[in-house]
Design a protein around this motif. Structure first.
Motif, PDB file in Angstrom:
ATOM      1  N   UNK A 195      16.792  75.873 111.153  1.00  0.00           N
ATOM      2  CA  UNK A 195      17.129  74.701 110.355  1.00  0.00           C
ATOM      3  C   UNK A 195      16.582  73.442 111.019  1.00  0.00           C
ATOM      4  N   UNK A 196      15.438  72.985 110.494  1.00  0.00           N
ATOM      5  CA  UNK A 196      14.814  71.768 110.992  1.00  0.00           C
ATOM      6  C   UNK A 196      14.430  70.854 109.829  1.00  0.00           C
ATOM      7  N   UNK A 197      15.129  71.015 108.714  1.00  0.00           N
ATOM      8  CA  UNK A 197      14.807  70.231 107.530  1.00  0.00           C
ATOM      9  C   UNK A 197      16.013  69.508 106.977  1.00  0.00           C
ATOM     10  N   UNK A 198      15.963  69.227 105.674  1.00  0.00           N
ATOM     11  CA  UNK A 198      17.020  68.443 105.028  1.00  0.00           C
ATOM     12  C   UNK A 198      18.192  69.326 104.617  1.00  0.00           C
ATOM     13  N   UNK A 199      17.905  70.376 103.829  1.00  0.00           N
ATOM     14  CA  UNK A 199      18.946  71.285 103.364  1.00  0.00           C
ATOM     15  C   UNK A 199      18.870  72.577 104.159  1.00  0.00           C
ATOM     16  N   UNK A 200      20.036  73.248 104.289  1.00  0.00           N
ATOM     17  CA  UNK A 200      20.055  74.469 105.079  1.00  0.00           C
ATOM     18  C   UNK A 200      20.883  75.570 104.475  1.00  0.00           C
ATOM     19  N   UNK A 201      20.907  75.668 103.134  1.00  0.00           N
ATOM     20  CA  UNK A 201      21.739  76.700 102.531  1.00  0.00           C
ATOM     21  C   UNK A 201      21.144  78.088 102.703  1.00  0.00           C
TER      22      UNK A 201
END
Length: 372
Positions: free
Chosen positions: A153-159
């Protein structure tokens, strides 16, 4: 003399350009992929991975235009290159320039044959970014089986990311990757949808050189009126039996994974990714009685533009617009191949609470986010 000087400068510049772009290795005859098998862990919904032979080729997929992500990819790739001498690092052709000086040991395929080569040699995929990066990785294998995926997880959303909380700072990647290579990880099976578009006579739909052949999507197939000012009339059939004809902005056919994407915004239910089902969600229908449907994953759904429709419909696959359907043309959608995602096991419930603020009141939200 001026002409000769300019020629020399131009030649030297072209030489430097060629040399710069050659720092990423060309695509050699890399070994074919080792297709792993998966077995369910007794008493759990997760699976174990078993490699028939050690993996050799790892594809890294990154979020674009993010320096933090770029630095993480460089750190990860250098570690793998030093610790696993038999592993090859693969990069997409579109990111070669980002790593031309940092990863001289990496390989990149010819752009014209990248997708077919991925299917032949990639043993596992590692993504660096958010949910959109995972969807992009899925699109690279939309015509074939998808190798196991490890996502950071290195972005905006992490679903869609298993390590949103535990590895947010990208600190435990060495341990997690070693467990993937040695087959010690737990994996969650996420089903995909398989879809294709057809003409009125049942032949494959084509627009010039483009056709929607059998394609796998991870989140959803979306038929939407797009820029059309009028609602779209859609005929819906399930397993060759007519269900209804609706007038609406569009329809969403989604996987359980996609139930927390566009579908939930249109009023669809939240479905656990391990539930074997396909979700049909209308978008602003002209009827109060048209509610989302939860169907068996064995269902085949046909969505056809009615002859009575005043407008066409745009086909969007996992957020990528592909073509326009006109009167009589239709899509067929059913269960596709699965994606095996490295999992912690408890992230679904964590994401409902942390990302969707599930069943959290306004006062509680304000307290937890520091509004007071």
């Amino acid at each position: 003399m001026v002409v000769n000087a300019n020629w020399k400068i131009g030649s030297f510049s072209r030489f430097l350009q060629r040399r710069t772009h050659s720092t990423i290795k060309d695509w050699p005859n890399l070994p074919n992929c080792s297709n792993p098998s998966y077995r369910q862990i007794p008493g759990q919904h997760l699976h174990r991975l078993q490699w028939p032979s050690p993996p050799r080729n790892i594809l890294l997929v990154k979020k674009h235009h993010d320096e933090r992500v770029r630095a993480s990819v460089v750190e990860f790739a250098r570690h793998v290159n030093q610790a696993y001498k038999d592993l090859n690092i693969l990069l997409e052709p579109s990111v070669i320039d980002d790593f031309k000086n940092d990863l001289p040991f990496a390989f990149s395929p010819p752009p014209h044959s990248a997708v077919s080569e991925y299917n032949r040699i990639v043993d596992a995929v590692v993504t660096f970014g958010g949910d959109g990066t995972v969807l992009h990785a899925s699109s690279l294998f939309s015509k074939c089986r998808m190798p196991p995926v490890l996502s950071f997880s290195l972005g905006t959303l992490g679903f869609l990311l298993p390590f949103t909380h535990h590895i947010r700072d990208f600190c435990d990647y060495k341990l997690v990757f070693d467990e993937l290579v040695t087959g010690k990880v737990r994996l969650l099976e996420r089903t995909r949808l398989q879809c294709a578009a057809f003409n009125v006579d049942g032949t494959k739909l084509s627009r010039g050189d483009f056709s929607i052949d059998i394609t796998n999507v991870m989140n959803e197939v979306n038929l939407h009126r797009g820029r059309e000012p009028h609602l779209t009339n859609l005929k819906i059939s399930i397993d060759n039996r007519f269900l209804t004809e609706t007038m609406a902005d569009g329809l969403i056919i989604s996987t359980p994974t996609g139930s927390t994407a566009y579908s939930i915004s249109a009023g669809g239910p939240i479905i656990h990714p391990c539930v074997s089902t396909i979700l049909l969600t209308p978008i602003c229908p002209a009827s109060l009685s048209f509610r989302p449907l939860v169907l068996p994953e064995s269902s085949t759904i046909q969505l056809q533009i009615s002859e009575n429709s005043r407008g066409s419909a745009e086909v969007v696959l996992d957020g990528r617009a592909t073509c326009i359907l006109n009167k009589g043309e239709y899509m067929e959608i059913g269960r596709g191949d699965s994606i095996w995602c490295v999992s912690r096991g408890e992230e679904w419930a964590d994401d409902l609470r942390g990302l969707l603020k599930f069943n959290m009141g306004f006062v509680e939200r304000g307290t937890r986010s520091g509004w007071e």
